[in-house]
Design a protein around this motif. Structure first.
Motif, mmCIF file in Angstrom:
data_model
loop_
_atom_site.group_PDB
_atom_site.id
_atom_site.type_symbol
_atom_site.label_atom_id
_atom_site.label_comp_id
_atom_site.label_asym_id
_atom_site.label_seq_id
_atom_site.Cartn_x
_atom_site.Cartn_y
_atom_site.Cartn_z
ATOM 1 N N TRP A 87 14.258 36.055 -90.684
ATOM 2 C CA TRP A 87 13.207 37.042 -90.933
ATOM 3 C C TRP A 87 12.174 36.465 -91.912
ATOM 4 O O TRP A 87 10.968 36.541 -91.674
ATOM 5 N N ALA A 90 10.082 33.660 -90.295
ATOM 6 C CA ALA A 90 9.056 34.175 -89.383
ATOM 7 C C ALA A 90 7.890 34.765 -90.167
ATOM 8 O O ALA A 90 6.718 34.507 -89.857
ATOM 9 N N GLN A 91 8.195 35.535 -91.195
ATOM 10 C CA GLN A 91 7.135 36.126 -92.026
ATOM 11 C C GLN A 91 6.326 35.032 -92.721
ATOM 12 O O GLN A 91 5.100 35.105 -92.788
ATOM 13 N N ALA A 126 14.097 35.195 -85.124
ATOM 14 C CA ALA A 126 13.285 36.318 -85.607
ATOM 15 C C ALA A 126 11.871 36.152 -85.064
ATOM 16 O O ALA A 126 11.376 35.025 -84.923
ATOM 17 N N ARG A 127 11.250 37.297 -84.761
ATOM 18 C CA ARG A 127 9.851 37.293 -84.307
ATOM 19 C C ARG A 127 9.070 38.296 -85.142
ATOM 20 O O ARG A 127 9.492 39.438 -85.323
ATOM 21 N N ALA A 128 7.942 37.847 -85.663
ATOM 22 C CA ALA A 128 7.048 38.707 -86.442
ATOM 23 C C ALA A 128 5.669 38.653 -85.806
ATOM 24 O O ALA A 128 5.270 37.622 -85.264
ATOM 25 N N GLN A 129 4.950 39.778 -85.880
ATOM 26 C CA GLN A 129 3.615 39.849 -85.301
ATOM 27 C C GLN A 129 2.610 40.316 -86.345
ATOM 28 O O GLN A 129 2.912 41.209 -87.139
ATOM 29 N N LYS A 132 1.745 44.089 -87.754
ATOM 30 C CA LYS A 132 2.920 44.956 -87.641
ATOM 31 C C LYS A 132 3.605 45.009 -89.003
ATOM 32 O O LYS A 132 3.515 44.076 -89.797
ATOM 33 N N SER A 134 6.596 44.792 -91.705
ATOM 34 C CA SER A 134 7.699 43.834 -91.808
ATOM 35 C C SER A 134 8.988 44.408 -91.225
ATOM 36 O O SER A 134 9.844 43.664 -90.757
ATOM 37 N N ASP A 136 9.162 45.849 -88.492
ATOM 38 C CA ASP A 136 9.073 45.689 -87.044
ATOM 39 C C ASP A 136 9.472 44.291 -86.568
ATOM 40 O O ASP A 136 9.406 44.002 -85.384
ATOM 41 N N VAL A 137 9.877 43.435 -87.491
ATOM 42 C CA VAL A 137 10.330 42.096 -87.114
ATOM 43 C C VAL A 137 11.573 42.233 -86.244
ATOM 44 O O VAL A 137 12.482 43.000 -86.558
ATOM 45 N N ALA A 139 14.895 40.591 -84.961
ATOM 46 C CA ALA A 139 15.824 39.540 -85.377
ATOM 47 C C ALA A 139 17.139 39.721 -84.631
ATOM 48 O O ALA A 139 17.574 40.854 -84.412
#
Length: 166
Positions: A87, A90-91, A126-129, A132, A134, A136-137, A139
């Motif tokens: 997480w 990704a952030q 993990a995917r972050a956009q 969005k 945090s 909403d990541v 994982a």
């Protein structure tokens, strides 16, 4: 042979590049156990410069902290192969780039390094956009069959590419 990478990896990377070009999205990856395999697959595709922002290969904990601002407390408390670390990776990749979506991969490709709690083949994604929260990541932890170091890395790279789809 046009490329030294697995054909399935190239096919998936091509889908990612095409879909993200159509969506107008830029991507960034933060890799540990895959050692740049996802980045290599993406950059094997002509036109990927319209999609691929950056790839961070943060194999050591120090690199995760220095390049992606992963907090040392996260690494000490949960370990490098954890949802918390993925997480944070990704952030960090998203924050340190101009990308719209980030995917992080950290795991144990073997043949050594596994434990009873985290055996060889344990990989966390993990995917972050951008834009969005945090929370909403996305994982997830996957347990791949121990098909050898190369097989685990390939399976992990394929999952990471799927996470980059719009």
């Amino acid at each position: 042979m046009d490329d030294c990478l697995d054909p399935a990896l190239i096919d998936e990377a091509r889908r990612v590049v095409t879909a993200n070009l159509a969506a107008g999205r830029r991507v960034v990856v933060a890799e540990s156990c895959t050692g740049g395999l996802v980045s290599a697959a993406l950059t094997a595709i002509a036109g990927s410069s319209g999609v691929f922002e950056a790839g961070y290969i943060t194999y050591s904990n120090e690199a995760k902290m220095d390049m992606l601002a992963v907090d040392s407390n996260i690494l000490e408390t949960f370990g490098a192969v954890s949802i918390a670390t993925a997480w944070a990776m990704a952030q960090g990749a998203l924050t340190r780039s101009q990308a719209d979506v980030a995917v992080a991969i950290t795991g144990i490709a073997g043949p050594d390094g596994g434990s009873e709690q985290k055996p060889v083949g344990t990989v966390v994604f993990a995917r972050a956009q951008k834009g969005k929260e945090s929370e909403d990541v996305i994982a997830d932890t996957r347990q791949f069959a121990d098909t050898g170091r190369g097989g685990i890395r390939l399976q992990a790279a394929l999952v990471a590419l799927k996470l980059l789809m719009p």
